[in-house]
Design a protein around this motif. Structure first.
Motif, mmCIF file in Angstrom:
data_model
loop_
_atom_site.group_PDB
_atom_site.id
_atom_site.type_symbol
_atom_site.label_atom_id
_atom_site.label_comp_id
_atom_site.label_asym_id
_atom_site.label_seq_id
_atom_site.Cartn_x
_atom_site.Cartn_y
_atom_site.Cartn_z
ATOM 1 N N UNK A 31 0.821 -1.192 0.000
ATOM 2 C CA UNK A 31 0.000 0.000 0.000
ATOM 3 C C UNK A 31 0.864 1.254 0.000
ATOM 4 N N UNK A 32 0.391 2.280 -0.681
ATOM 5 C CA UNK A 32 1.040 3.580 -0.696
ATOM 6 C C UNK A 32 0.611 4.357 0.537
ATOM 7 N N UNK A 33 1.563 4.870 1.307
ATOM 8 C CA UNK A 33 1.224 5.535 2.564
ATOM 9 C C UNK A 33 1.534 7.024 2.569
ATOM 10 N N UNK A 34 2.481 7.491 1.760
ATOM 11 C CA UNK A 34 2.869 8.894 1.766
ATOM 12 C C UNK A 34 3.378 9.284 0.388
ATOM 13 N N UNK A 35 3.062 10.512 -0.040
ATOM 14 C CA UNK A 35 3.394 11.001 -1.374
ATOM 15 C C UNK A 35 3.994 12.388 -1.262
ATOM 16 N N UNK A 36 4.981 12.677 -2.112
ATOM 17 C CA UNK A 36 5.523 14.025 -2.216
ATOM 18 C C UNK A 36 5.815 14.328 -3.678
ATOM 19 N N UNK A 37 5.329 15.472 -4.164
ATOM 20 C CA UNK A 37 5.587 15.877 -5.536
ATOM 21 C C UNK A 37 6.987 16.453 -5.659
ATOM 22 N N UNK A 38 7.415 16.670 -6.915
ATOM 23 C CA UNK A 38 8.706 17.294 -7.135
ATOM 24 C C UNK A 38 8.812 18.661 -6.495
ATOM 25 N N UNK A 39 7.691 19.360 -6.363
ATOM 26 C CA UNK A 39 7.657 20.672 -5.740
ATOM 27 C C UNK A 39 7.442 20.663 -4.246
ATOM 28 N N UNK A 40 7.311 19.471 -3.640
ATOM 29 C CA UNK A 40 7.229 19.378 -2.197
ATOM 30 C C UNK A 40 5.830 19.306 -1.608
ATOM 31 N N UNK A 41 4.801 19.139 -2.422
ATOM 32 C CA UNK A 41 3.450 18.975 -1.912
ATOM 33 C C UNK A 41 3.261 17.540 -1.441
ATOM 34 N N UNK A 42 2.728 17.360 -0.235
ATOM 35 C CA UNK A 42 2.639 16.042 0.389
ATOM 36 C C UNK A 42 1.206 15.608 0.610
ATOM 37 N N UNK A 43 1.022 14.286 0.749
ATOM 38 C CA UNK A 43 -0.260 13.718 1.117
ATOM 39 C C UNK A 43 -0.018 12.366 1.773
ATOM 40 N N UNK A 44 -0.987 11.931 2.614
ATOM 41 C CA UNK A 44 -0.844 10.732 3.418
ATOM 42 C C UNK A 44 -2.171 10.001 3.512
#
Length: 115
Positions: free
Chosen positions: A46-59
């Motif tokens: 499962x995917x638990x955390x994401x960060x874009x190249x520009x630093x925007x995050x989600x969990x």
């Protein structure tokens, strides 16, 4: 071919903290959205955390407020700071791209949270 090497896992008591790291090889790291995935034995990854190249995050909700994903594009590195760990966080943790075709998975790093 892009490759990933994860590190930082180990045994930690419930309520404790751990910091995971991932080093990526290849070019173009700074333009990819990156994520931390985890897989417990017998369960789906499962995917638990994401960060874009520009630093925007989600969990995902189960780790929100406890995990922080970050990146250092200069050294092509991804990190996951984990606090207030729970036994249900026990898994092998992997880094990889998010979206598009995924390069091969690394070996992952195992986190075991004891109660």
């Amino acid at each position: 071919q892009v490759q990933f090497v994860e590190s930082g896992g180990g045994l930690v008591q419930a309520g404790g903290s751990r910091r995971l790291s991932c080093v990526a090889s290849g070019s173009g790291f700074e333009v990819f959205t990156m994520g931390w995935y985890r897989q417990a034995p017998g369960k789906e990854r499962e995917l638990v955390a994401v960060i874009t190249g520009g630093g925007v995050t989600n969990y995902i909700d189960s780790v929100k407020g406890r995990f922080t994903i970050s990146r250092d594009n200069a050294v092509k590195m991804l990190h996951l700071q984990m606090i207030s760990l729970k036994p249900e966080d026990t898994a092998v943790y992997y880094c990889n791209h998010v979206g598009g075709p995924l390069p091969p998975w690394g070996q992952g790093t195992e986190v075991t949270v004891s109660s």
